[in-house]
Design an enzyme around this catalytic site. Structure first.
Site, PDB file in Angstrom:
ATOM      1  N   GLY A 243      -9.226  17.499   2.113  1.00 38.82           N
ATOM      2  CA  GLY A 243      -9.506  18.901   2.430  1.00 38.82           C
ATOM      3  C   GLY A 243      -8.779  19.499   3.606  1.00 38.82           C
ATOM      4  CD  GLU A 285     -11.845  11.416  -2.017  1.00 44.89           C
ATOM      5  OE1 GLU A 285     -11.898  10.273  -2.513  1.00 44.89           O
ATOM      6  OE2 GLU A 285     -12.513  12.374  -2.455  1.00 44.89           O
ATOM      7  N   PRO A 286      -6.948  12.698   1.219  1.00 43.15           N
ATOM      8  CG  PRO A 286      -5.243  12.272   2.769  1.00 43.15           C
ATOM      9  CD  PRO A 286      -6.499  11.677   2.192  1.00 43.15           C
ATOM     10  N   GLY A 287      -5.019  15.315  -0.282  1.00 40.74           N
ATOM     11  CA  GLY A 287      -4.037  15.626  -1.323  1.00 40.74           C
ATOM     12  C   GLY A 287      -2.981  16.560  -0.731  1.00 40.74           C
ATOM     13  NE  ARG A 288      -4.619  22.617   0.367  1.00 37.56           N
ATOM     14  CZ  ARG A 288      -4.766  23.413  -0.695  1.00 37.56           C
ATOM     15  NH1 ARG A 288      -3.755  24.129  -1.110  1.00 37.56           N
ATOM     16  NH2 ARG A 288      -5.926  23.507  -1.304  1.00 37.56           N
ATOM     17  NE  ARG A 323      -2.358  26.223  -3.797  1.00 38.18           N
ATOM     18  CZ  ARG A 323      -2.487  26.959  -2.720  1.00 38.18           C
ATOM     19  NH1 ARG A 323      -1.458  27.600  -2.221  1.00 38.18           N
ATOM     20  NH2 ARG A 323      -3.642  27.045  -2.091  1.00 38.18           N
ATOM     21  CB  CYS A 354       4.084  38.902 -20.788  1.00 36.60           C
ATOM     22  SG  CYS A 354       3.642  40.478 -21.478  1.00 36.60           S
ATOM     23  CD  GLU A 355      -1.482  37.240 -17.738  1.00 35.33           C
ATOM     24  OE1 GLU A 355      -2.277  37.547 -16.834  1.00 35.33           O
ATOM     25  OE2 GLU A 355      -1.707  36.362 -18.589  1.00 35.33           O
ATOM     26  CE1 TYR A 383      -5.035  19.928  -5.916  1.00 31.59           C
ATOM     27  CE2 TYR A 383      -4.445  20.666  -3.709  1.00 31.59           C
ATOM     28  CZ  TYR A 383      -5.171  19.836  -4.534  1.00 31.59           C
ATOM     29  OH  TYR A 383      -6.025  18.917  -3.994  1.00 31.59           O
TER      30      TYR A 383
END
Ligand code: LLP
Length: 430
Positions: A243, A285-288, A323, A354-355, A383
């Site tokens: 986190g 448990e870091p990800g980012r 994101r 197309c948005e 991510y």
């Protein structure tokens, strides 16, 4: 703009790990994800160093959801990393990358019978999210003639300063068991013949830029650890989750380091476990914070347009980096072939989807742009590709890994053939 030391500007070109982004874009085409292996390793080692300097038994698990490329996971496995895994797919990748099963924790609030069976067969630990799941896992372990080692996922009911979609430890969140009910859950587990409780787990949310909430989570966890130790559970590990945020706004966001995290959290953890008379492993448990800043997404300007605003229409959109569209997330952008030019003109950088919401970077001061320029979207290693899609039938782009003087594909680009390769023709259409 402040840049990590793996990103440099030489002769007006952005470089990553010493490699010219423009040469890479020329060689591999755009859009292109480029990751510095050295940077990923550096971040992992800084976590381990900061924690082990303060506590003897530490395990750093990589949150595999942040970046599921095998090459990235292999680099981490070689340094001894374990992983937080959230699906049978992530479990299989982590083992294929060379991670030891005992360093894997299978998380998630909605595991299938097949997930539980695989976890049991491979001998990975399971973070159990409900009593229903506990009994299903007990039965799966019995059927396999083995014992499943578990932790319960605690919902600590903590408010944290982040985007509501990624705060996971709120009392109202779908994750975990309310903290007051946790001791009863461990008592129930003691009565399960094929379950061995060895840990306790929480995760309070993601992109948290203040280390204080992690200390509060640690307080809750050691308080619960005391209660459950007294009921006879032998805790081998306490997992405080991931986190820690990263400074997406390079010049203005706070930039907490693993060192800041460890200095704040470990003393609380240590005092708490000493009070219980135990020395469990400390898991994080870091990800980012391990992979985000290791990676740039290179995207080519297809055209510019002066309309209501000045638009730069590029070849990557929310199909490749969702994101900004999903969380209004901010990512710095640099014009990689004009990195030393003055920022004279305001552009909104928009993708090919197309948005109207397909905006990578609104209202940014950039050098004057023209078709063919290459824009680097920074901090795309967590991510990013992991949340990509084939929306608008766009094949996903390749990923390149650089390390020292070497650069190589770590994932080839998809082709239109890949799009149709899983499609079947129903018999009545033949
Ligand atoms: N552990 C668990 C149980 C998690 O659910 C997560 C992330 C992590 C660890 C890693 O958290 P990190 O260190 O990366 O913050 N897609 C969102 C982020 C979703 C995070 C989900 N869980 C984004 O792009 O911001």
């Amino acid at each position: 703009m402040r840049l990590g030391h793996h990103l440099t500007i030489q002769n007006g070109h952005l470089h990553i790990g010493g490699h010219d982004c423009i040469s890479l874009a020329r060689q591999y085409g755009t859009p292109l994800y480029v990751t510095s292996e050295d940077r990923v390793c550096e971040q992992f080692l800084s976590y381990r160093k900061a924690l082990s300097a303060r506590y003897p038994k530490v395990q750093v698990l990589f949150a595999a959801k942040a970046n599921g490329n095998l090459a990235v996971m292999r680099a981490l496995a070689r340094l001894g990393a374990g992983a937080d895994i959230f699906s049978s797919g992530e479990l299989t990748l982590a083992l294929a990358a060379g991670m030891a099963p005992e360093k894997l924790l299978f998380n998630g609030s909605s595991k299938t019978p097949a997930d539980l069976k695989l976890a049991v067969e491979k001998g990975v630990k399971v973070s159990v999210d409900s009593l229903d799941e506990l009994h299903q896992l007990d039965a799966a372990a019995r059927a396999a003639g083995t014992t499943a080692k578990i932790a319960f996922r605690v919902n600590p009911a903590l408010e944290v300063p982040t985007h509501p979609k990624i705060a996971t430890g709120l009392a109202t969140s779908k994750f975990g068991i309310p903290h007051r009910e946790i001791p009863a859950a461990y008592r129930e587990a003691l009565a399960c013949s094929n379950i061995l409780s060895v840990g306790i787990h929480c995760h309070i949310g993601s992109q948290i830029l203040d280390v204080e909430p992690f200390a509060r989570a640690a307080e809750v966890m050691v308080r619960i650890a005391k209660e459950i130790t007294e009921t006879g559970v032998n805790l081998e590990f306490i997992d405080l989750g991931g986190g820690l945020g990263i400074p997406y706004h390079h010049d203005t966001d706070p930039a907490p380091t693993p060192e800041d995290y460890a200095a704040k959290v470990v003393p609380v953890f240590k005092a708490g476990v000493e009070a219980c008379g135990i020395t469990p492993e400390l898991w994080v448990e870091p990800g980012r914070s391990l992979t985000a800043d290791s990676t740039v997404l290179l995207t080519r300007v297809n055209s510019t347009k002066a309309a209501h605003k000045r638009f730069a229409n590029v070849d990557a959109g929310f199909n490749l980096l969702i994101r900004p569209a999903m969380y209004d997330a901010y990512h710095e952008v640099i014009v990689a072939n004009k990195a030393d030019r003055p920022l004279t003109t305001e552009y909104t950088v928009t993708g090919p989807i197309c948005e109207s919401g397909d905006i990578l970077a609104p209202d940014r001061k950039l050098p004057q742009l023209e078709a063919g320029d290459i824009i680097a979207v920074l901090d795309a290693g967590a991510y990013g590709f992991a949340m990509s899609s084939q929306y608008n039938s766009r094949p996903r782009c390749p990923e390149v890994l650089v390390r020292g003087p070497d650069a190589a594909l770590m994932r080839r680009g998809e082709t239109v053939g890949d799009l149709t390769s899983t499609m079947e023709q129903p018999p009545w259409q033949r």
